[in-house]
Scaffold this motif. Structure first.
Motif, PDB file in Angstrom:
ATOM      1  N   GLY A 133     -10.845  24.943 -23.161  1.00  0.00           N
ATOM      2  CA  GLY A 133     -10.321  26.204 -23.660  1.00  0.00           C
ATOM      3  C   GLY A 133      -9.077  26.700 -22.963  1.00  0.00           C
ATOM      4  N   SER A 134      -8.846  26.269 -21.718  1.00  0.00           N
ATOM      5  CA  SER A 134      -7.707  26.795 -20.962  1.00  0.00           C
ATOM      6  C   SER A 134      -6.793  25.721 -20.395  1.00  0.00           C
ATOM      7  CB  SER A 134      -8.214  27.666 -19.803  1.00  0.00           C
ATOM      8  OG  SER A 134      -9.016  26.896 -18.916  1.00  0.00           O
ATOM      9  N   THR A 135      -7.106  24.453 -20.594  1.00  0.00           N
ATOM     10  CA  THR A 135      -6.334  23.367 -19.987  1.00  0.00           C
ATOM     11  C   THR A 135      -5.702  22.492 -21.059  1.00  0.00           C
ATOM     12  OG1 THR A 135      -7.860  23.318 -18.102  1.00  0.00           O
ATOM     13  CG2 THR A 135      -6.381  21.442 -18.374  1.00  0.00           C
ATOM     14  N   LEU A 136      -4.410  22.246 -20.885  1.00  0.00           N
ATOM     15  CA  LEU A 136      -3.663  21.425 -21.832  1.00  0.00           C
ATOM     16  C   LEU A 136      -3.080  20.224 -21.096  1.00  0.00           C
ATOM     17  CD1 LEU A 136      -2.588  21.320 -24.801  1.00  0.00           C
ATOM     18  CD2 LEU A 136      -0.515  22.415 -23.940  1.00  0.00           C
ATOM     19  N   TYR A 137      -3.279  19.045 -21.659  1.00  0.00           N
ATOM     20  CA  TYR A 137      -2.762  17.790 -21.102  1.00  0.00           C
ATOM     21  C   TYR A 137      -1.490  17.404 -21.846  1.00  0.00           C
ATOM     22  CZ  TYR A 137      -2.478  12.678 -20.510  1.00  0.00           C
ATOM     23  OH  TYR A 137      -2.055  11.392 -20.279  1.00  0.00           O
ATOM     24  N   ARG A 138      -0.437  17.084 -21.083  1.00  0.00           N
ATOM     25  CA  ARG A 138       0.800  16.624 -21.696  1.00  0.00           C
ATOM     26  C   ARG A 138       1.289  15.373 -20.977  1.00  0.00           C
ATOM     27  NH1 ARG A 138       3.881  22.411 -22.640  1.00  0.00           N
ATOM     28  NH2 ARG A 138       2.802  22.961 -24.561  1.00  0.00           N
ATOM     29  N   ALA A 158      16.004   8.416 -18.554  1.00  0.00           N
ATOM     30  CA  ALA A 158      17.027   9.192 -17.847  1.00  0.00           C
ATOM     31  C   ALA A 158      16.582   9.672 -16.478  1.00  0.00           C
ATOM     32  CB  ALA A 158      17.432  10.399 -18.699  1.00  0.00           C
ATOM     33  N   THR A 159      15.311   9.974 -16.294  1.00  0.00           N
ATOM     34  CA  THR A 159      14.873  10.621 -15.059  1.00  0.00           C
ATOM     35  C   THR A 159      14.374   9.652 -14.002  1.00  0.00           C
ATOM     36  OG1 THR A 159      12.691  10.955 -16.035  1.00  0.00           O
ATOM     37  CG2 THR A 159      14.269  12.749 -16.253  1.00  0.00           C
ATOM     38  N   THR A 160      14.047   8.430 -14.369  1.00  0.00           N
ATOM     39  CA  THR A 160      13.593   7.453 -13.387  1.00  0.00           C
ATOM     40  C   THR A 160      14.273   6.119 -13.656  1.00  0.00           C
ATOM     41  OG1 THR A 160      11.704   6.784 -14.752  1.00  0.00           O
ATOM     42  CG2 THR A 160      11.335   8.554 -13.160  1.00  0.00           C
ATOM     43  N   ALA A 161      14.311   5.277 -12.624  1.00  0.00           N
ATOM     44  CA  ALA A 161      14.949   3.973 -12.769  1.00  0.00           C
ATOM     45  C   ALA A 161      14.025   2.966 -13.436  1.00  0.00           C
ATOM     46  CB  ALA A 161      15.379   3.457 -11.394  1.00  0.00           C
ATOM     47  N   THR A 162      12.741   3.238 -13.430  1.00  0.00           N
ATOM     48  CA  THR A 162      11.781   2.318 -14.027  1.00  0.00           C
ATOM     49  C   THR A 162      10.909   3.065 -15.022  1.00  0.00           C
ATOM     50  OG1 THR A 162      10.279   2.733 -12.178  1.00  0.00           O
ATOM     51  CG2 THR A 162      11.715   0.811 -12.012  1.00  0.00           C
ATOM     52  N   GLY A 163      10.231   2.323 -15.878  1.00  0.00           N
ATOM     53  CA  GLY A 163       9.466   2.935 -16.948  1.00  0.00           C
ATOM     54  C   GLY A 163       8.108   3.438 -16.514  1.00  0.00           C
ATOM     55  N   GLY A 164       7.481   4.162 -17.411  1.00  0.00           N
ATOM     56  CA  GLY A 164       6.155   4.696 -17.151  1.00  0.00           C
ATOM     57  C   GLY A 164       5.999   6.040 -17.815  1.00  0.00           C
ATOM     58  N   SER A 165       5.201   6.896 -17.210  1.00  0.00           N
ATOM     59  CA  SER A 165       4.961   8.214 -17.786  1.00  0.00           C
ATOM     60  C   SER A 165       4.664   9.220 -16.684  1.00  0.00           C
ATOM     61  CB  SER A 165       3.795   8.162 -18.785  1.00  0.00           C
ATOM     62  OG  SER A 165       2.610   7.754 -18.133  1.00  0.00           O
ATOM     63  N   GLU A 166       4.737  10.481 -17.056  1.00  0.00           N
ATOM     64  CA  GLU A 166       4.375  11.573 -16.159  1.00  0.00           C
ATOM     65  C   GLU A 166       3.337  12.433 -16.858  1.00  0.00           C
ATOM     66  OE1 GLU A 166       6.373  15.510 -14.048  1.00  0.00           O
ATOM     67  OE2 GLU A 166       7.579  13.709 -14.354  1.00  0.00           O
ATOM     68  N   VAL A 167       2.272  12.724 -16.140  1.00  0.00           N
ATOM     69  CA  VAL A 167       1.178  13.527 -16.678  1.00  0.00           C
ATOM     70  C   VAL A 167       1.238  14.916 -16.059  1.00  0.00           C
ATOM     71  CG1 VAL A 167      -1.325  13.820 -16.675  1.00  0.00           C
ATOM     72  CG2 VAL A 167      -0.335  11.591 -17.205  1.00  0.00           C
ATOM     73  N   SER A 168       1.164  15.932 -16.896  1.00  0.00           N
ATOM     74  CA  SER A 168       1.160  17.314 -16.424  1.00  0.00           C
ATOM     75  C   SER A 168       0.006  18.063 -17.071  1.00  0.00           C
ATOM     76  CB  SER A 168       2.482  18.015 -16.756  1.00  0.00           C
ATOM     77  OG  SER A 168       3.565  17.412 -16.081  1.00  0.00           O
ATOM     78  N   LEU A 169      -0.600  18.945 -16.289  1.00  0.00           N
ATOM     79  CA  LEU A 169      -1.688  19.786 -16.782  1.00  0.00           C
ATOM     80  C   LEU A 169      -1.249  21.239 -16.735  1.00  0.00           C
ATOM     81  CD1 LEU A 169      -4.753  18.108 -15.016  1.00  0.00           C
ATOM     82  CD2 LEU A 169      -3.962  17.764 -17.362  1.00  0.00           C
ATOM     83  N   PHE A 170      -1.518  21.951 -17.812  1.00  0.00           N
ATOM     84  CA  PHE A 170      -1.120  23.349 -17.937  1.00  0.00           C
ATOM     85  C   PHE A 170      -2.349  24.210 -18.191  1.00  0.00           C
ATOM     86  CE2 PHE A 170       2.465  20.789 -19.068  1.00  0.00           C
ATOM     87  CZ  PHE A 170       3.588  21.482 -18.649  1.00  0.00           C
ATOM     88  N   THR A 171      -2.281  25.431 -17.699  1.00  0.00           N
ATOM     89  CA  THR A 171      -3.326  26.403 -17.995  1.00  0.00           C
ATOM     90  C   THR A 171      -2.707  27.578 -18.739  1.00  0.00           C
ATOM     91  OG1 THR A 171      -5.058  27.807 -17.049  1.00  0.00           O
ATOM     92  CG2 THR A 171      -3.038  27.597 -15.783  1.00  0.00           C
ATOM     93  N   SER A 172      -3.415  28.097 -19.713  1.00  0.00           N
ATOM     94  CA  SER A 172      -2.918  29.222 -20.500  1.00  0.00           C
ATOM     95  C   SER A 172      -3.565  30.516 -20.021  1.00  0.00           C
ATOM     96  CB  SER A 172      -3.204  29.004 -21.987  1.00  0.00           C
ATOM     97  OG  SER A 172      -4.582  28.783 -22.210  1.00  0.00           O
ATOM     98  N   PHE A 173      -2.944  31.631 -20.361  1.00  0.00           N
ATOM     99  CA  PHE A 173      -3.432  32.940 -19.959  1.00  0.00           C
ATOM    100  C   PHE A 173      -4.163  33.599 -21.127  1.00  0.00           C
ATOM    101  CE2 PHE A 173       0.231  31.908 -17.381  1.00  0.00           C
ATOM    102  CZ  PHE A 173      -0.191  32.227 -16.100  1.00  0.00           C
ATOM    103  N   ARG A 174      -5.268  34.255 -20.820  1.00  0.00           N
ATOM    104  CA  ARG A 174      -6.115  34.814 -21.871  1.00  0.00           C
ATOM    105  C   ARG A 174      -5.371  35.843 -22.710  1.00  0.00           C
ATOM    106  NH1 ARG A 174     -11.750  37.361 -20.060  1.00  0.00           N
ATOM    107  NH2 ARG A 174     -12.056  35.158 -19.550  1.00  0.00           N
TER     108      ARG A 174
END
Length: 234
Positions: free
Chosen positions: A132-137, A144-160
Motif C-alpha cells: 500500500g505504501s511502497t513502490l518499486y522502480r 549515459a550514467t554508467t560505463a557498463t550495463g545493468g540496472s538500478e533499483v529504487s524503492l519509494f514510499t508515498s504519503f497518506r
C-alpha cells in the motif's frame, strides 16, 4: 519518454532566453527585479530541499518541469547579476551565462543524442507497487550514467495525505564491474562477493523477478542464479 525529452530540450534552449526577457522587461522596475530575485531564490531553495530529501512527485514529467524551473531560476539570477554595476558580479554572471548558453547549444544540436540517453535513464523501465505504501522502480543503466550495463533499483514510499508525493528511501545499482587480473588486464565479473558497488554485495541484473514475502516484509530480487533480499522494514 517523449514528454520528458521535450520538456528537457525546451528548458535547455528556452530558459536562458526567458530569463533574459524577464530581466530586460523589468530593468527599469527595481521592485519587480527584487520580486524576480526572491521568487528565483525561493524556487532554488524549494527544489534543492526536495532533491536533498529525495522527495519527488509520482509523475516523471512534473519532476522534469520542477528541474526546468530550477534551471530557469539560475538563469534569472545570473541575468540579474549582469545588470548590477558591481564588476565582480557582472564578470561572474557573464561567464556562467556563456557556459550555460554553450551547454544548451551543445545538447540541443550535436549532443541531442546524449540528451536522449540521459532522459532515457531518468524514466523507469519498470514500476511495480509492492504494497500500500511502497513502490518499486527499476531503471536501465549503461547508456549515459554508467560505463557498463545493468540496472538500478529504487524503492519509494508515498504519503497518506499527499498520494502524488513520494520519497525515495532506498537505491541500489546492479551493474557489471571490473576486476584486475595478474596480467594487468580488466576482466568483467558478476559475482556478488567481488562487487564494490554501494559497499554491499551486488551483481549484474536486469528485469528482476520480484517476490514479496508478506510475513517478513522482504522483497526478493531474482536474476538467473543470483538473488538479493531487501528488508523493507529496516
Amino acid at each position: 519518454m517523449e514528454a520528458i525529452f521535450i520538456i528537457a530540450l525546451f528548458s535547455l534552449v528556452a530558459n536562458p532566453i526567458i530569463g533574459m526577457i524577464l530581466v530586460k522587461v523589468n530593468r527599469n522596475r527595481p521592485d519587480r527585479q527584487k520580486m524576480l530575485a526572491r521568487v528565483s531564490v525561493g524556487t532554488l531553495a524549494f527544489v534543492s530541499l526536495a532533491l536533498f530529501t529525495n522527495v519527488s512527485t509520482s509523475s516523471d514529467a512534473i519532476d522534469c518541469v520542477f528541474l526546468g524551473l530550477f534551471y530557469l531560476a539560475i538563469c534569472v539570477l545570473l541575468w540579474l547579476g549582469t545588470s548590477k554595476k558591481n564588476k565582480v558580479s557582472l564578470i561572474f554572471s557573464s561567464v556562467l551565462l556563456v557556459i550555460l548558453f554553450g551547454l544548451s547549444c551543445l545538447f540541443s544540436t550535436i549532443g541531442i543524442l546524449g540528451l536522449a540517453f540521459i532522459v532515457g535513464e531518468f524514466e523507469p523501465s519498470r514500476s511495480v507497487r509492492i504494497n500500500g505504501s511502497t513502490l518499486y522502480r527499476e531503471y536501465g543503466r549503461g547508456n549515459a550514467t554508467t560505463a557498463t550495463g545493468g540496472s538500478e533499483v529504487s524503492l519509494f514510499t508515498s504519503f497518506r495525505w499527499f498520494p502524488f508525493v513520494e520519497r525515495k528511501f532506498f537505491s541500489k545499482q546492479y551493474i557489471s564491474g571490473f576486476a584486475t587480473t595478474n596480467d594487468n588486464k580488466q576482466k568483467r565479473f558478476t559475482t556478488p562477493e567481488n562487487s564494490p558497488i554501494n559497499n554491499t554485495p551486488t551483481f549484474y541484473g536486469t528485469h528482476f523477478k520480484l517476490t514479496y514475502d508478506t510475513t517478513k516484509n522482504d522483497l526478493i530480487l531474482s536474476y538467473q542464479q543470483t538473488r538479493d533480499t531487501l528488508h523493507l522494514d529496516r
